[in-house]
Write a protein that holds these residues in place. Sequence first.
Motif, PDB file in Angstrom:
ATOM      1  N   GLU A 272       0.848  -1.179   0.044  1.00  0.00           N
ATOM      2  CA  GLU A 272      -0.090   0.087  -0.205  1.00  0.00           C
ATOM      3  C   GLU A 272       0.923   1.468   0.031  1.00  0.00           C
ATOM      4  N   GLY A 273       1.944   1.332   0.926  1.00  0.00           N
ATOM      5  CA  GLY A 273       2.552   2.425   0.977  1.00  0.00           C
ATOM      6  C   GLY A 273       4.079   2.650   0.445  1.00  0.00           C
ATOM      7  N   GLY A 274       4.547   1.635  -0.654  1.00  0.00           N
ATOM      8  CA  GLY A 274       5.715   1.569  -1.009  1.00  0.00           C
ATOM      9  C   GLY A 274       5.984   2.874  -1.846  1.00  0.00           C
ATOM     10  N   VAL A 275       7.413   3.265  -2.076  1.00  0.00           N
ATOM     11  CA  VAL A 275       7.689   4.390  -2.616  1.00  0.00           C
ATOM     12  C   VAL A 275       8.889   4.092  -3.188  1.00  0.00           C
ATOM     13  N   CYS A 276       9.256   4.870  -4.186  1.00  0.00           N
ATOM     14  CA  CYS A 276      10.710   4.894  -5.002  1.00  0.00           C
ATOM     15  C   CYS A 276      11.404   6.258  -4.787  1.00  0.00           C
ATOM     16  N   TYR A 277      12.625   6.211  -4.654  1.00  0.00           N
ATOM     17  CA  TYR A 277      13.512   7.459  -4.315  1.00  0.00           C
ATOM     18  C   TYR A 277      14.204   7.779  -5.645  1.00  0.00           C
ATOM     19  N   LEU A 278      14.169   8.956  -6.114  1.00  0.00           N
ATOM     20  CA  LEU A 278      14.887   9.479  -7.238  1.00  0.00           C
ATOM     21  C   LEU A 278      16.040  10.187  -6.839  1.00  0.00           C
ATOM     22  N   LEU A 279      16.997   9.981  -7.060  1.00  0.00           N
ATOM     23  CA  LEU A 279      18.221  10.733  -6.843  1.00  0.00           C
ATOM     24  C   LEU A 279      18.815  11.062  -8.076  1.00  0.00           C
ATOM     25  N   ASN A 280      18.983  12.338  -8.700  1.00  0.00           N
ATOM     26  CA  ASN A 280      19.407  12.726 -10.008  1.00  0.00           C
ATOM     27  C   ASN A 280      18.796  11.780 -10.995  1.00  0.00           C
ATOM     28  N   ASP A 281      19.743  10.917 -11.970  1.00  0.00           N
ATOM     29  CA  ASP A 281      19.342  10.089 -12.725  1.00  0.00           C
ATOM     30  C   ASP A 281      19.198   8.704 -12.370  1.00  0.00           C
ATOM     31  N   ASN A 282      19.022   8.511 -11.149  1.00  0.00           N
ATOM     32  CA  ASN A 282      18.856   7.023 -10.389  1.00  0.00           C
ATOM     33  C   ASN A 282      17.700   6.941  -9.753  1.00  0.00           C
ATOM     34  N   LEU A 283      17.009   5.849 -10.002  1.00  0.00           N
ATOM     35  CA  LEU A 283      15.780   5.749  -9.450  1.00  0.00           C
ATOM     36  C   LEU A 283      15.900   4.397  -8.638  1.00  0.00           C
ATOM     37  N   PHE A 284      15.723   4.579  -7.338  1.00  0.00           N
ATOM     38  CA  PHE A 284      15.823   3.310  -6.329  1.00  0.00           C
ATOM     39  C   PHE A 284      14.253   2.619  -6.395  1.00  0.00           C
ATOM     40  N   SER A 285      13.904   1.545  -7.202  1.00  0.00           N
ATOM     41  CA  SER A 285      12.427   1.240  -7.240  1.00  0.00           C
ATOM     42  C   SER A 285      12.041   0.156  -6.465  1.00  0.00           C
ATOM     43  N   GLY A 286      12.695  -0.084  -5.417  1.00  0.00           N
ATOM     44  CA  GLY A 286      12.229  -1.245  -4.495  1.00  0.00           C
ATOM     45  C   GLY A 286      11.630  -2.562  -5.340  1.00  0.00           C
ATOM     46  N   ASP A 287      10.676  -2.874  -4.855  1.00  0.00           N
ATOM     47  CA  ASP A 287       9.831  -3.918  -5.451  1.00  0.00           C
ATOM     48  C   ASP A 287       8.677  -3.658  -6.507  1.00  0.00           C
ATOM     49  N   THR A 288       8.842  -2.339  -6.996  1.00  0.00           N
ATOM     50  CA  THR A 288       7.681  -1.606  -7.804  1.00  0.00           C
ATOM     51  C   THR A 288       8.205  -2.147  -9.227  1.00  0.00           C
ATOM     52  N   LEU A 289       9.492  -1.858  -9.661  1.00  0.00           N
ATOM     53  CA  LEU A 289       9.734  -2.104 -10.900  1.00  0.00           C
ATOM     54  C   LEU A 289      11.191  -2.934 -11.078  1.00  0.00           C
TER      55      LEU A 289
END
Length: 203
Positions: free
Chosen positions: A131-148
């Motif tokens: 329900e509450g998952g997030v991704c973290y964007l740092l410049n041109d880098n995305l930390f996508s967890g288990d979303t993608l």
Amino acid sequence: MEIKAITLGDMGTNCYLVSGKSGAVVIDPAVNSAEVTEFLKKNENKERLILITHAHFDHIGGAKTLSEETDTKIGIGEFDNDGLSNPNKNLSQLFGVDLTHFSADILFKDGEKFSVGDLEFEVIYTSGHTEGGVCYLLNDNLFSGDTLFYESIGRTDFPTGDLRKLINSVHKLFELDGKIKVFSGHGPSTDIDHEKQFNPYIR
Ligand SMILES: [Zn+2]
């Protein structure tokens, strides 16, 4: 800025160690790890933070001890904080994992921007895997967890999972610049363009 991936725990979770000039961040400390603890200790002169993409046991297992041992705060998306202390939601019950319950220090909202030293992050709320998952964007880098993932997406058959929401969330990520690198919670890294072209789950 340097991003180092280390794979931790029985589920092969990618934990990311990110260091900048004046900031150091650990993303998803899956289990207790001497290397991760050492990373934060050796960067103790920098601003530091532990980030969690979502409250599943295989992404949070090392967070509490790491936080205490290195005096570093923990941040998570606002709607997944309760999962940190809920054995049903964080799957520790299902997988028979002994997990210390805790609560995060910082709860992020969708679109929120924050900096850790010179590292400037943006929070992208990506509900669906949890329900509450997030991704973290740092410049041109995305930390996508288990979303993608590389040519895949996260499971939605766990508590609070929702396939329709997950697909909407991935579409949201596909609006990002195509050259953005994607560092997933499991498996190899990829980029937005590659996933737009080849991800078989999103049409
Ligand atoms: Zn997960």
